[in-house]
Design an enzyme around this catalytic site. Structure first.
Site, mmCIF file in Angstrom:
data_model
loop_
_atom_site.group_PDB
_atom_site.id
_atom_site.type_symbol
_atom_site.label_atom_id
_atom_site.label_comp_id
_atom_site.label_asym_id
_atom_site.label_seq_id
_atom_site.Cartn_x
_atom_site.Cartn_y
_atom_site.Cartn_z
ATOM 1 N N GLY A 40 0.815 -1.208 0.000
ATOM 2 C CA GLY A 40 0.000 0.000 0.000
ATOM 3 C C GLY A 40 0.849 1.258 0.000
ATOM 4 O O GLY A 40 0.658 2.158 -0.829
ATOM 5 N N ASP A 241 4.277 -2.672 -7.484
ATOM 6 C CA ASP A 241 3.583 -1.589 -6.773
ATOM 7 C C ASP A 241 3.827 -0.261 -7.481
ATOM 8 O O ASP A 241 2.921 0.571 -7.594
ATOM 9 C CB ASP A 241 4.093 -1.488 -5.323
HETATM 10 O O1 RIB Z 1 5.624 -5.531 -2.989
HETATM 11 C C1 RIB Z 1 6.688 -5.293 -2.117
HETATM 12 C C2 RIB Z 1 6.209 -5.133 -0.713
HETATM 13 O O2 RIB Z 1 5.651 -6.350 -0.281
HETATM 14 C C3 RIB Z 1 7.279 -4.804 0.285
HETATM 15 O O3 RIB Z 1 7.457 -3.420 0.454
HETATM 16 C C4 RIB Z 1 6.816 -5.527 1.544
HETATM 17 O O4 RIB Z 1 6.539 -4.680 2.619
HETATM 18 C C5 RIB Z 1 5.603 -6.332 1.133
HETATM 19 O O5 RIB Z 1 4.431 -5.722 1.476
#
Ligand code: RIB
Length: 291
Positions: A40, A241
């Protein structure tokens, strides 16, 4: 417009290893670093660095003020982040010489976000805003239903994958982002491919170094492939992300999805050339200047 991100906040602990441990194997790490992470938080930072206004809905423990402060420094509106008695989430990340990882997440406060806090935050949302979620918090179904009722565009990154979690939010989703392994798991669980029966207008399946595939209701869910940019990867953690945060920031700014995907691919390619997670996500100028 605003991206409302119901998202995890983790303390990421990185351990550099020669190779990732096999079951039952002990490996030594020569390096240990700590940074801001959580799928997030990474998405919030990516979207903020891509020039979106981002409000992060989440929770930390008594040990988590540093993470909130850092999100603020990175341009994220942190007012909807609660401080609870439960410890802040954390992740143990083993990273090998090829940039591949193993990640173990302890959710902590991320799974104790209250409905009241979500409702209070979303009471300030306006139709057309985006609600983003991943599967590292609780109350995703409640948030998705509330967001949908309020006229928000509801987006979900299906990681870490849970068939049950996806099923609960699926009826409310406008945008679904998942990697090819998660897509295969979704097909196995539901028998549904991107299309009218899945019921989500926009689906993006990311494939790491093989690029991504885009499906959209507007073109009859025809698969449109995008190549990745070849780079020497040193750390793939947080690349997905970064992709999602950049993509949604582009959509929020009124870009066509194909154009937003192009920028997101560049941002995530640049990201894998860096070690770390939220702290090293590139800003829009770096992405646009990078070739
Ligand atoms: O997608 C990477 C993330 O996955 C990391 O930052 C770790 O905290 C997990 O949530």
């Amino acid at each position: 417009m605003t991206i409302w991100n119901l998202g995890s906040i983790n303390s990421d602990h990185f351990y550099g290893v020669d190779h990732l441990p096999e079951p039952g194997e002990t490996v030594l790490s020569e390096t240990m670093e700590r940074g801001l992470g959580g799928k997030g938080a990474n998405m919030s930072v990516a979207a903020a660095r891509a020039a979106a206004h981002v409000s992060h809905i989440g929770a930390v423990g008594p040990d988590g003020q540093w993470a909130v402060d850092r999100l603020t420094e990175y341009g994220v509106d942190t007012r909807p982040i609660a401080q609870l008695d439960t410890p802040t989430g954390h992740a143990v990340i083993a990273l090998d010489a090829a940039g591949e990882n193993h990640i173990i997440v302890f959710p902590g406060a991320n799974r104790e976000i209250s409905r009241d806090a979500i409702g209070l935050a979303l009471s300030e949302a306006a139709p057309g805003d985006i609600l983003l979620m991943q599967n590292e918090t609780n109350e995703q179904a409640y948030a998705a239903e509330t967001g949908s009722k309020l006229g928000l565009k509801v987006a979900y990154a299906a990681a870490p994958f849970s068939a049950q979690a996806v099923r609960q939010v699926l009826p409310h989703l406008d945008i679904l982002v998942l990697n090819h392994i998660e897509m295969a798991q979704l097909v196995e669980e539901t028998g549904l491919l991107p299309g009218p029966k899945l019921g989500v207008d926009t689906v993006i399946v990311t494939k790491g170094a093989a690029g991504c595939v885009f499906y959209d209701r507007s073109n009859g869910f025809d698969a449109i492939g995008f190549d990745a940019i070849p780079v020497d990867a040193v750390d793939t953690t947080g690349a997905g992300d970064t992709f999602t945060g950049y993509f949604l920031a582009g959509i929020d700014r009124g870009m066509a999805p194909e154009e937003a995907i192009g920028t997101a691919i560049k941002a995530s390619a640049l990201m894998v050339t860096r070690r770390g997670t939220a702290d090293v996500i590139p800003d829009l100028k770096e992405v646009l200047d990078w070739s």
